[in-house]
Scaffold this active site. Structure first.
Site, PDB file in Angstrom:
ATOM      1  N   ASN A 197     -13.344  13.478  -0.353  1.00  0.00           N
ATOM      2  CA  ASN A 197     -12.766  12.150  -0.109  1.00  0.00           C
ATOM      3  C   ASN A 197     -13.737  11.117  -0.685  1.00  0.00           C
ATOM      4  O   ASN A 197     -14.755  11.471  -1.279  1.00  0.00           O
ATOM      5  CB  ASN A 197     -12.445  11.939   1.379  1.00  0.00           C
ATOM      6  CG  ASN A 197     -13.680  11.954   2.268  1.00  0.00           C
ATOM      7  OD1 ASN A 197     -14.814  11.740   1.805  1.00  0.00           O
ATOM      8  ND2 ASN A 197     -13.489  12.203   3.539  1.00  0.00           N
ATOM      9  N   ARG A 198     -13.438   9.851  -0.510  1.00  0.00           N
ATOM     10  CA  ARG A 198     -14.244   8.808  -1.160  1.00  0.00           C
ATOM     11  C   ARG A 198     -15.692   8.823  -0.686  1.00  0.00           C
ATOM     12  O   ARG A 198     -16.621   8.769  -1.504  1.00  0.00           O
ATOM     13  CB  ARG A 198     -13.613   7.432  -0.901  1.00  0.00           C
ATOM     14  CG  ARG A 198     -12.294   7.251  -1.625  1.00  0.00           C
ATOM     15  CD  ARG A 198     -11.646   5.914  -1.317  1.00  0.00           C
ATOM     16  NE  ARG A 198     -11.254   5.807   0.099  1.00  0.00           N
ATOM     17  CZ  ARG A 198     -10.435   4.878   0.576  1.00  0.00           C
ATOM     18  NH1 ARG A 198      -9.934   3.947  -0.234  1.00  0.00           N
ATOM     19  NH2 ARG A 198     -10.114   4.848   1.841  1.00  0.00           N
ATOM     20  N   ALA A 199     -15.901   8.914   0.634  1.00  0.00           N
ATOM     21  CA  ALA A 199     -17.272   8.876   1.170  1.00  0.00           C
ATOM     22  C   ALA A 199     -18.062  10.101   0.715  1.00  0.00           C
ATOM     23  O   ALA A 199     -19.243  10.008   0.370  1.00  0.00           O
ATOM     24  CB  ALA A 199     -17.226   8.807   2.692  1.00  0.00           C
TER      25      ALA A 199
ATOM     26  N   ASP B  69      -7.299  18.168   5.311  1.00  0.00           N
ATOM     27  CA  ASP B  69      -6.998  19.591   5.541  1.00  0.00           C
ATOM     28  C   ASP B  69      -5.597  19.926   5.024  1.00  0.00           C
ATOM     29  O   ASP B  69      -5.375  20.973   4.399  1.00  0.00           O
ATOM     30  CB  ASP B  69      -7.029  19.910   7.042  1.00  0.00           C
ATOM     31  CG  ASP B  69      -8.449  19.922   7.621  1.00  0.00           C
ATOM     32  OD1 ASP B  69      -9.416  19.810   6.847  1.00  0.00           O
ATOM     33  OD2 ASP B  69      -8.567  20.040   8.857  1.00  0.00           O
TER      34      ASP B  69
END
Ligand SMILES: Nc1ncnc2c1ncn2[C@@H]1O[C@H](COP(=O)(O)OP(=O)(O)OP(=O)(O)O)[C@@H](O)[C@H]1O
Ligand SMILES: [Mg+2]
Length: 311
Positions: free
Chosen positions: A197-199, A265
């Site tokens: 994801n982005r983080a 998920d």
């Protein structure tokens, strides 16, 4: 025309899920007094809820789509391990559970009183290397009878031997998908696709100031790791796929957003099931994005059914 798959083909698709499995527990109760022992509330528990978490939730998501899932993971010799097995079997997920007697099976216990979470208690410790190494034989034989291998890394130590596992799967020509965690993506080298994801991606390539900067650094990472593709999940911005042909982006599909937990998920589980049916990543990506958009419209960590996805 958008790619699709019929239900019978999907029902034949087998995904091996390997990674850190968890049991999410919720104890609900009434708070009527402060403890005489310490300045804390006393919760009288009157309801309990349990959900499959981490890699176990990913395997459940594969099954919910009506594909077949096997979960390979390490557990302790304890009550949560037995519960995890029972819940997985009830859901029709096949299990290969390696037992490490000194391990706490991962449990995240929330105590909720007056509709408010009072505390979260985590049970977890590092699994033993030898026990994990002993599971490689099971991995190798299970891998041979599945069409895709999915690694769900929650950074709990269950994937110590992932470089060897990726090598074995790629050697057998199976697509390998990884939901990554942490700073060291070198251990995912050679995978087919990773889905940060982005983080998570920013932890590895640094925060990007523009789309151009993101594209350049994502492609550099992809080439350095020798992976076919990097799929960046971008929450309300949808997702971006970086591969040798370049870049494709799809906008988020959600109509209403109720609960974003577990969307990652669902995305990787859907992607794996589609690759197991023989789809390409570029065909599977919009389907996985649609699945993410559907699951954020539901409460609780849940999956998406075949009917919901292809209606
Ligand atoms: N707020 C949102 N609005 C619309 N779609 C969303 C939203 N959040 C997530 N999605 C969908 O779900 C996908 C995955 O979400 P996200 O990038 O948040 O994954 P994640 O952070 O790994 O999730 P988690 O770790 O909570 O499971 C997105 O690519 C998108 O398709
Ligand atoms: Mg995630």
């Amino acid at each position: 025309m958008a790619a699709t798959v019929d239900r019978n083909t999907l029902a034949e698709a087998r995904v091996l899920v390997v990674g850190d499995a968890m049991l999410d527990r919720y104890w609900f109760g009434a708070v009527e007094r402060i403890s005489p022992e310490a300045p804390v509330p006393v919760v009288r528990v009157n309801r309990e809820e349990e959900r499959l978490g981490g890699a176990a939730n990913v395997a459940l998501n594969v099954k919910t789509l009506s594909a077949q899932a096997t979960l390979l993971t390490v557990v302790g010799n304890d009550e949560p391990a037995r519960r995890l097995r029972q819940l997985l079997e009830q859901q029709g997920v096949s299990t290969l559970l390696g037992e490490d007697p000194q391990l706490y099976t991962i449990v995240k216990l929330r105590v909720i009183g007056r509709s408010q979470q009072l505390i979260r208690i985590d049970f977890e410790n590092q699994p033993d290397h030898e026990v994990l190494a002993g599971m490689l034989g099971d991995y190798e034989s299970a891998m041979a009878s599945h069409q895709a291998v999915l690694f769900s890394d929650y950074g709990k130590g269950g994937l110590t031997h992932i470089p060897r596992m990726i090598e074995l799967a790629r050697g057998a020509g199976k697509p390998v998908l990884v939901d990554p965690k942490g700073h060291d993506y070198g251990r995912y080298a050679g995978a087919t696709v990773i889905t940060p994801n982005r983080a998570e991606l920013a932890q590895v390539i640094g925060p990007w100031g523009s789309e151009a900067e993101l594209h350049e650094r994502a492609q550099a990472l992809r080439e350095r790791l020798g992976i076919e593709a990097l799929l960046l999940t971008r929450s309300e911005e949808g997702m971006s796929l970086f591969d040798a042909q370049g870049h494709v982006q799809v906008p988020a599909q959600a109509r209403e957003v109720f609960d974003v937990t577990g969307a990652g998920d669902t995305v990787i589980a859907t992607l794996a099931a589609m690759l197991a049916c023989g789809m390409t990543l570029r065909e599977a990506m919009p389907i996985a994005n649609r699945a993410g958009g559907i699951v954020v419209g539901k409460f609780g960590t849940a999956g998406v059914t075949y009917e919901e996805l292809f209606a």
